[in-house]
Motif scaffolding. Structure first.
Motif, PDB file in Angstrom:
ATOM      1  N   ALA A   1     -48.789  19.285 -61.829  1.00 47.73           N
ATOM      2  CA  ALA A   1     -48.862  19.562 -60.476  1.00 47.73           C
ATOM      3  C   ALA A   1     -48.439  18.201 -59.813  1.00 47.73           C
ATOM      4  CB  ALA A   1     -50.377  19.782 -59.963  1.00 47.73           C
ATOM      5  N   THR A   2     -47.437  18.279 -58.769  1.00 45.83           N
ATOM      6  CA  THR A   2     -46.940  17.141 -58.339  1.00 45.83           C
ATOM      7  C   THR A   2     -47.390  16.942 -56.964  1.00 45.83           C
ATOM      8  OG1 THR A   2     -44.941  18.387 -57.578  1.00 45.83           O
ATOM      9  CG2 THR A   2     -44.632  17.347 -59.849  1.00 45.83           C
ATOM     10  N   PHE A   3     -47.259  15.400 -56.762  1.00 45.79           N
ATOM     11  CA  PHE A   3     -47.564  15.142 -55.247  1.00 45.79           C
ATOM     12  C   PHE A   3     -48.880  15.194 -55.079  1.00 45.79           C
ATOM     13  CE2 PHE A   3     -42.935  16.051 -53.642  1.00 45.79           C
ATOM     14  CZ  PHE A   3     -42.590  15.254 -54.699  1.00 45.79           C
ATOM     15  N   ALA A   4     -49.816  14.827 -55.892  1.00 43.82           N
ATOM     16  CA  ALA A   4     -51.334  15.304 -55.707  1.00 43.82           C
ATOM     17  C   ALA A   4     -51.999  14.448 -54.570  1.00 43.82           C
ATOM     18  CB  ALA A   4     -52.094  15.010 -57.042  1.00 43.82           C
ATOM     19  N   SER A   5     -52.767  15.121 -53.754  1.00 44.86           N
ATOM     20  CA  SER A   5     -53.441  14.314 -52.829  1.00 44.86           C
ATOM     21  C   SER A   5     -54.855  14.384 -52.834  1.00 44.86           C
ATOM     22  CB  SER A   5     -53.166  14.498 -51.250  1.00 44.86           C
ATOM     23  OG  SER A   5     -53.317  15.789 -51.092  1.00 44.86           O
ATOM     24  N   LYS A   6     -55.306  15.287 -53.927  1.00 49.74           N
ATOM     25  CA  LYS A   6     -56.595  15.624 -54.211  1.00 49.74           C
ATOM     26  C   LYS A   6     -56.948  16.176 -55.503  1.00 49.74           C
ATOM     27  CE  LYS A   6     -61.206  17.143 -52.542  1.00 49.74           C
ATOM     28  NZ  LYS A   6     -61.795  18.258 -51.965  1.00 49.74           N
ATOM     29  N   VAL A   7     -57.707  15.427 -56.468  1.00 49.15           N
ATOM     30  CA  VAL A   7     -57.778  16.226 -57.858  1.00 49.15           C
ATOM     31  C   VAL A   7     -59.132  16.236 -58.069  1.00 49.15           C
ATOM     32  CG1 VAL A   7     -57.284  15.623 -60.345  1.00 49.15           C
ATOM     33  CG2 VAL A   7     -55.663  15.030 -58.753  1.00 49.15           C
ATOM     34  N   GLU A   8     -59.529  17.472 -58.936  1.00 48.31           N
ATOM     35  CA  GLU A   8     -60.857  17.614 -59.329  1.00 48.31           C
ATOM     36  C   GLU A   8     -60.853  18.496 -60.611  1.00 48.31           C
ATOM     37  OE1 GLU A   8     -64.173  18.589 -55.703  1.00 48.31           O
ATOM     38  OE2 GLU A   8     -61.951  19.554 -55.530  1.00 48.31           O
ATOM     39  N   VAL A   9     -61.447  17.755 -61.723  1.00 47.71           N
ATOM     40  CA  VAL A   9     -61.340  18.424 -63.007  1.00 47.71           C
ATOM     41  C   VAL A   9     -62.904  18.931 -63.241  1.00 47.71           C
ATOM     42  CG1 VAL A   9     -60.830  17.580 -65.260  1.00 47.71           C
ATOM     43  CG2 VAL A   9     -59.558  16.472 -63.456  1.00 47.71           C
TER      44      VAL A   9
ATOM     45  N   THR B   1     -48.814  11.431 -58.744  1.00 49.34           N
ATOM     46  CA  THR B   1     -49.685  10.982 -57.499  1.00 49.34           C
ATOM     47  C   THR B   1     -48.929  10.774 -56.282  1.00 49.34           C
ATOM     48  OG1 THR B   1     -49.592   8.719 -58.210  1.00 49.34           O
ATOM     49  CG2 THR B   1     -51.366   9.837 -59.049  1.00 49.34           C
ATOM     50  N   ASP B   2     -49.495  11.294 -55.024  1.00 53.04           N
ATOM     51  CA  ASP B   2     -48.850  10.930 -53.832  1.00 53.04           C
ATOM     52  C   ASP B   2     -49.772   9.917 -53.174  1.00 53.04           C
ATOM     53  OD1 ASP B   2     -47.429  11.026 -51.556  1.00 53.04           O
ATOM     54  OD2 ASP B   2     -47.352  13.260 -51.531  1.00 53.04           O
ATOM     55  N   LEU B   3     -49.288   9.280 -51.976  1.00 49.67           N
ATOM     56  CA  LEU B   3     -49.773   8.111 -51.331  1.00 49.67           C
ATOM     57  C   LEU B   3     -51.414   8.239 -51.011  1.00 49.67           C
ATOM     58  CD1 LEU B   3     -48.678   5.337 -50.817  1.00 49.67           C
ATOM     59  CD2 LEU B   3     -48.277   6.080 -48.489  1.00 49.67           C
ATOM     60  N   ARG B   4     -51.611   9.338 -50.653  1.00 41.40           N
ATOM     61  CA  ARG B   4     -53.185   9.691 -50.038  1.00 41.40           C
ATOM     62  C   ARG B   4     -54.137  10.101 -51.239  1.00 41.40           C
ATOM     63  NH1 ARG B   4     -49.767   9.602 -45.875  1.00 41.40           N
ATOM     64  NH2 ARG B   4     -48.445  11.565 -46.768  1.00 41.40           N
ATOM     65  N   LEU B   5     -53.830  10.006 -52.176  1.00 41.33           N
ATOM     66  CA  LEU B   5     -54.759  10.329 -53.220  1.00 41.33           C
ATOM     67  C   LEU B   5     -55.805   9.608 -53.225  1.00 41.33           C
ATOM     68  CD1 LEU B   5     -55.547  12.352 -55.714  1.00 41.33           C
ATOM     69  CD2 LEU B   5     -54.306  10.880 -57.181  1.00 41.33           C
TER      70      LEU B   5
ATOM     71  N   GLU C   1     -51.438  22.636 -50.356  1.00 39.91           N
ATOM     72  CA  GLU C   1     -51.404  23.686 -51.287  1.00 39.91           C
ATOM     73  C   GLU C   1     -52.478  23.251 -52.032  1.00 39.91           C
ATOM     74  OE1 GLU C   1     -47.691  26.038 -53.347  1.00 39.91           O
ATOM     75  OE2 GLU C   1     -48.141  23.830 -54.250  1.00 39.91           O
ATOM     76  N   THR C   2     -53.262  24.040 -52.712  1.00 39.16           N
ATOM     77  CA  THR C   2     -54.098  24.022 -53.760  1.00 39.16           C
ATOM     78  C   THR C   2     -53.656  24.625 -54.944  1.00 39.16           C
ATOM     79  OG1 THR C   2     -55.930  23.073 -52.187  1.00 39.16           O
ATOM     80  CG2 THR C   2     -56.453  23.491 -54.423  1.00 39.16           C
ATOM     81  N   LEU C   3     -53.455  23.860 -56.070  1.00 38.22           N
ATOM     82  CA  LEU C   3     -53.199  24.809 -57.321  1.00 38.22           C
ATOM     83  C   LEU C   3     -54.379  24.593 -58.567  1.00 38.22           C
ATOM     84  CD1 LEU C   3     -49.731  23.127 -58.140  1.00 38.22           C
ATOM     85  CD2 LEU C   3     -50.115  25.497 -56.916  1.00 38.22           C
ATOM     86  N   SER C   4     -54.500  25.365 -59.184  1.00 34.76           N
ATOM     87  CA  SER C   4     -55.275  25.358 -60.347  1.00 34.76           C
ATOM     88  C   SER C   4     -54.511  25.470 -61.625  1.00 34.76           C
ATOM     89  CB  SER C   4     -56.408  26.572 -60.432  1.00 34.76           C
ATOM     90  OG  SER C   4     -57.112  26.420 -61.643  1.00 34.76           O
ATOM     91  N   ILE C   5     -54.630  24.321 -62.431  1.00 36.42           N
ATOM     92  CA  ILE C   5     -53.817  24.382 -63.550  1.00 36.42           C
ATOM     93  C   ILE C   5     -54.718  23.945 -64.877  1.00 36.42           C
ATOM     94  CG2 ILE C   5     -51.513  23.432 -62.660  1.00 36.42           C
ATOM     95  CD1 ILE C   5     -52.431  20.581 -63.205  1.00 36.42           C
ATOM     96  N   SER C   6     -54.484  24.840 -66.011  1.00 33.71           N
ATOM     97  CA  SER C   6     -55.377  24.447 -67.026  1.00 33.71           C
ATOM     98  C   SER C   6     -54.746  23.174 -67.910  1.00 33.71           C
ATOM     99  CB  SER C   6     -55.267  26.016 -67.909  1.00 33.71           C
ATOM    100  OG  SER C   6     -53.768  26.011 -68.240  1.00 33.71           O
ATOM    101  N   LEU C   7     -55.766  22.725 -68.501  1.00 34.11           N
ATOM    102  CA  LEU C   7     -55.270  21.373 -69.208  1.00 34.11           C
ATOM    103  C   LEU C   7     -55.282  21.617 -70.599  1.00 34.11           C
ATOM    104  CD1 LEU C   7     -58.420  19.123 -67.987  1.00 34.11           C
ATOM    105  CD2 LEU C   7     -56.123  19.261 -66.890  1.00 34.11           C
TER     106      LEU C   7
ATOM    107  N   THR D   1     -59.811  22.664 -66.439  1.00 33.72           N
ATOM    108  CA  THR D   1     -58.713  22.939 -65.447  1.00 33.72           C
ATOM    109  C   THR D   1     -58.667  21.729 -64.396  1.00 33.72           C
ATOM    110  OG1 THR D   1     -60.096  24.313 -63.940  1.00 33.72           O
ATOM    111  CG2 THR D   1     -58.657  25.649 -65.413  1.00 33.72           C
ATOM    112  N   ALA D   2     -57.818  21.857 -63.720  1.00 27.76           N
ATOM    113  CA  ALA D   2     -57.720  20.648 -62.698  1.00 27.76           C
ATOM    114  C   ALA D   2     -57.242  21.490 -61.433  1.00 27.76           C
ATOM    115  CB  ALA D   2     -56.649  19.634 -63.115  1.00 27.76           C
ATOM    116  N   GLN D   3     -57.941  21.346 -60.324  1.00 33.20           N
ATOM    117  CA  GLN D   3     -57.685  21.701 -59.147  1.00 33.20           C
ATOM    118  C   GLN D   3     -56.983  20.547 -58.281  1.00 33.20           C
ATOM    119  OE1 GLN D   3     -59.861  23.622 -56.272  1.00 33.20           O
ATOM    120  NE2 GLN D   3     -60.261  25.391 -57.480  1.00 33.20           N
ATOM    121  N   VAL D   4     -55.990  20.717 -58.022  1.00 31.60           N
ATOM    122  CA  VAL D   4     -55.061  19.807 -57.345  1.00 31.60           C
ATOM    123  C   VAL D   4     -54.434  20.092 -56.154  1.00 31.60           C
ATOM    124  CG1 VAL D   4     -52.931  18.313 -57.765  1.00 31.60           C
ATOM    125  CG2 VAL D   4     -54.208  19.196 -59.771  1.00 31.60           C
ATOM    126  N   THR D   5     -54.864  19.421 -55.087  1.00 30.88           N
ATOM    127  CA  THR D   5     -54.338  19.795 -53.781  1.00 30.88           C
ATOM    128  C   THR D   5     -52.969  18.920 -53.551  1.00 30.88           C
ATOM    129  OG1 THR D   5     -56.577  19.972 -52.933  1.00 30.88           O
ATOM    130  CG2 THR D   5     -54.575  19.646 -51.251  1.00 30.88           C
TER     131      THR D   5
END
Ligand code: AMP
Length: 249
Positions: free
Chosen positions: A140-148, A176-180, A164-170, A152-156
């Motif tokens: 998940a590229t350019f993340a501005s929010k990460v919840e693990v 990271t993007d600037l506003r993370l 866009e919010t994605l769910s990816i399995s670990l 799984t990680a939910q990445v905005t």
């Protein structure tokens, strides 16, 4: 869960870089070097995940000359538990760094790898994506929010026109993007503590990676100089200039 964070030593973002007279690159002799700003955000995010109890160990990795140890010490002062330097004086291109990180992923088996979205010196924006391909991990590229949570990680992500919010399995790769987040200031006690943390040094050969450059830079030039502006006496002249000289309206 272990987290691997990649930290690159780059020319400090406040420095106005100068092109070398032979046009082979930019002059970095006697220039202030710092951690790539997106990588500081990556270390901060890993540290926050550790503070939340999601992560147990943070390993910072830097590839490059001996001086990258300073970058690793900064990462350890922010919150990394230990550092790995892959030491080489060879110019490193994203594919070589991705291969080195892949070798370390195999060795350390992290649940998450966090990189910056791009290094501000080469502006490549390639290493995280190449690592995801080499390690066959979701990204998940350019993340501005990460919840693990729960494997799984939910990445905005910041995309054109919204989020866009994605769910990816670990295990997975996140860039990271600037506003993370806003990285914390490193305190003197933490700088002192960081000096005592473990720092291992490998050569690319120890990891079985050939880092020889595969792309040749042909020429680096300064951007074209902007011509000086002019002052106009009134709005009517401004409109006339925009219409008839600049031809933009
Ligand atoms: P790039 O693809 O060069 O724009 O770099 C993207 C990210 O890859 C950076 O923000 C770092 O997290 C990581 N990276 C690139 N080069 C290095 C390096 N020499 N050492 C450690 N991490 C690196």
């Amino acid at each position: 869960m272990k987290v691997l964070v990649a930290v690159k030593r780059v020319v400090d973002y406040n420095v106005k870089v100068r092109v070398k007279s032979d046009h082979t690159g930019v002059d970095i002799a006697n220039v202030k070097m710092s951690m790539n700003p997106f990588d500081e955000i990556a270390v901060e995010e890993a540290t926050r995940l550790k503070e939340k109890g999601v992560v147990t160990e943070i390993i910072a990795v830097s590839c490059g000359p001996t001086q990258c140890q300073e970058t690793l010490r900064t990462a350890m002062a922010i919150g990394a538990d230990r550092g790995i330097l892959v030491e080489t004086s060879e110019e490193l291109q994203p594919l070589a760094v991705a291969k080195l990180l892949k070798a370390l992923v195999d060795k350390e088996q992290p649940g998450l790898v966090i990189l910056g979205k791009q290094a501000i010196d080469d502006d490549c924006n390639q290493t995280g994506q190449m690592l995801a391909a080499l390690a066959d991990m979701p990204q998940a590229t350019f993340a501005s929010k990460v919840e693990v949570a729960d494997g799984t990680a939910q990445v905005t992500r910041e995309v054109d026109g919204g989020l866009e919010t994605l769910s990816i399995s670990l295990p997975a790769i996140i860039t990271t993007d600037l506003r993370l987040n806003e990285p914390r200031y490193v305190t003197l006690p933490n700088i002192m503590k960081a000096k005592k943390k473990q720092l291992d040094v490998f050569k690319p050969e120890d990891l079985g990676v050939n880092v020889a450059p595969r792309i040749k830079t042909l020429k680096v030039v300064e951007p074209a100089k902007r011509s000086a502006g002019i002052k106009v006496p009134d709005v009517a002249t401004l409109v006339d200039k925009l219409k008839n000289t600049a031809k933009v309206i």
